[in-house]
Design a protein around this motif. Sequence first.
Motif, short mmCIF file in Angstrom:
data_model
loop_
_atom_site.label_atom_id
_atom_site.label_comp_id
_atom_site.label_asym_id
_atom_site.label_seq_id
_atom_site.Cartn_x
_atom_site.Cartn_y
_atom_site.Cartn_z
N HIS A 108 -28.06 36.08 -17.48
CA HIS A 108 -26.97 35.80 -18.42
C HIS A 108 -27.06 34.42 -19.05
CE1 HIS A 108 -25.31 39.52 -17.05
NE2 HIS A 108 -24.22 39.38 -17.73
N THR A 109 -27.52 33.42 -18.33
CA THR A 109 -27.59 32.09 -18.92
C THR A 109 -28.57 32.08 -20.08
OG1 THR A 109 -27.07 31.11 -16.77
CG2 THR A 109 -27.94 29.64 -18.45
N PHE A 110 -29.73 32.67 -19.89
CA PHE A 110 -30.68 32.83 -20.99
C PHE A 110 -30.10 33.74 -22.07
CE2 PHE A 110 -33.74 31.75 -17.57
CZ PHE A 110 -34.51 30.79 -18.21
N GLY A 111 -29.55 34.88 -21.64
CA GLY A 111 -29.07 35.88 -22.58
C GLY A 111 -27.93 35.40 -23.44
N HIS A 112 -26.95 34.71 -22.83
CA HIS A 112 -25.83 34.19 -23.60
C HIS A 112 -26.30 33.17 -24.63
CE1 HIS A 112 -22.42 35.25 -20.55
NE2 HIS A 112 -22.92 36.31 -21.15
N ALA A 113 -27.29 32.36 -24.26
CA ALA A 113 -27.83 31.38 -25.21
C ALA A 113 -28.46 32.10 -26.40
CB ALA A 113 -28.85 30.48 -24.52
N LEU A 114 -29.19 33.17 -26.14
CA LEU A 114 -29.80 33.94 -27.22
C LEU A 114 -28.74 34.59 -28.11
CD1 LEU A 114 -32.64 35.64 -25.14
CD2 LEU A 114 -32.99 34.04 -27.04
N GLU A 115 -27.69 35.12 -27.49
CA GLU A 115 -26.60 35.73 -28.28
C GLU A 115 -25.90 34.69 -29.15
OE1 GLU A 115 -24.07 38.88 -26.31
OE2 GLU A 115 -25.00 37.96 -24.56
N THR A 116 -25.61 33.54 -28.56
CA THR A 116 -24.91 32.49 -29.30
C THR A 116 -25.76 31.97 -30.44
OG1 THR A 116 -23.71 31.86 -27.29
CG2 THR A 116 -23.71 30.28 -29.10
N ALA A 117 -27.04 31.76 -30.18
CA ALA A 117 -27.95 31.27 -31.22
C ALA A 117 -28.01 32.23 -32.40
CB ALA A 117 -29.35 31.05 -30.64
N GLY A 118 -27.86 33.53 -32.11
CA GLY A 118 -27.87 34.53 -33.16
C GLY A 118 -26.50 34.83 -33.74
N ARG A 119 -25.51 33.97 -33.39
CA ARG A 119 -24.13 34.13 -33.87
C ARG A 119 -23.57 35.51 -33.54
NH1 ARG A 119 -22.81 30.01 -37.78
NH2 ARG A 119 -24.63 28.69 -38.19
#
Length: 369
Positions: free
Chosen positions: A251-262
């Motif tokens: 989730h830490t990696f995944g949330h960062a990817l989601e946030t970066a992609g707005r």
Amino acid sequence: MISNAINQTIDVALGERSYPVWIGRGLLDDTSRWRAALRGRHVLVLSNRTVAPLYLERVTRGLDGLHWSSFLLDDGEAHKSFANVGLALDALASLGATRDACVIALGGGVVGDLAGFTAACWMRGIDFIQMPTTLLAMVDSSVGGKTGVNLPAGKNLAGAFHQPRAVIADIGTLDSLPDREYRAGIAEIIKGAAIGDPDFFAWLEQHAKALTARDEVALVHAIAAKVRYKAGVVARDETEQGERALLNLGHTFGHALETAGRYTTLLHGEGVAIGMLLAARLSERLGMSAPADTTRLEQLLKAVGLPTTVPPGSDPQQLLALMRLDKKNTAGTLRLILWRGIGRAEIVAGVNEADVLAVLKEAATEKGP
């Protein structure tokens, strides 16, 4: 071994706040089952404009004799916002909702998170019922009482623990679920096995084809196994003081990817899939796990049609900066969920940012399928 029963009930044991998770077909129409969970006269059904035309009427038929209204979101993670919480609270006010009112969450994870947070806020906490209509919500977000909304700075940074009165997982709603969203839900099933159940992981490897084909027996087996595992973890650590943090593998990696992609590039389950693989690669880099475990995870993710590469143009430095905002971090250092192989996840504090950045840079150079 997982039961062959199509309809199953799993209890989340939290003393006076215990509740059932019902899994089966036709449960939305089984009002004799879920109507008993409503304690007052006021009900707000919170859904979205994709799900409501399909299922809202079936639910509201069970509200005969009560004062109810509905509040609909636009579809998508970007709408899990404080602005919509405010509008949902206004809808409760217009309904005249009292402290024995109930919010019904009819939809996926976004709807469930926002409905639960709204219920937690109204008069300092009223009942809510989860009626998940996506596979991801059935196996993860509807169970355990985590609610919240997103901020521009990051995902789920505002929230509350607020347990539902019941979870009604009607697998019939999955018939209308697009393949991409269905596969995203399988990511959360795989996650549970990767964290703490190597036998179930092997079962998933053997039944990946049946699961992606939506075989009903395999589907209910997988949902029940994941819910049963999560229910046990939540019962032992409701507010994530220890063991429950393991559920955040990837989730830490995944949330960062989601946030970066707005919140528009990846579905949550897709972010979790990529994030799990990055966590496995980091574990391997740190000498915690063997390359064979990483390979098995990657092969299973690919077998069910999930992405395994970061979106094109991902900026490793930006992703690392977003990871620093993760709620699990302590004392300004990264605290990640890593593993020592399939079924052996653990919390690792003080992870060296240079190692994380190296994994992110390597991932950014990979080509997608």
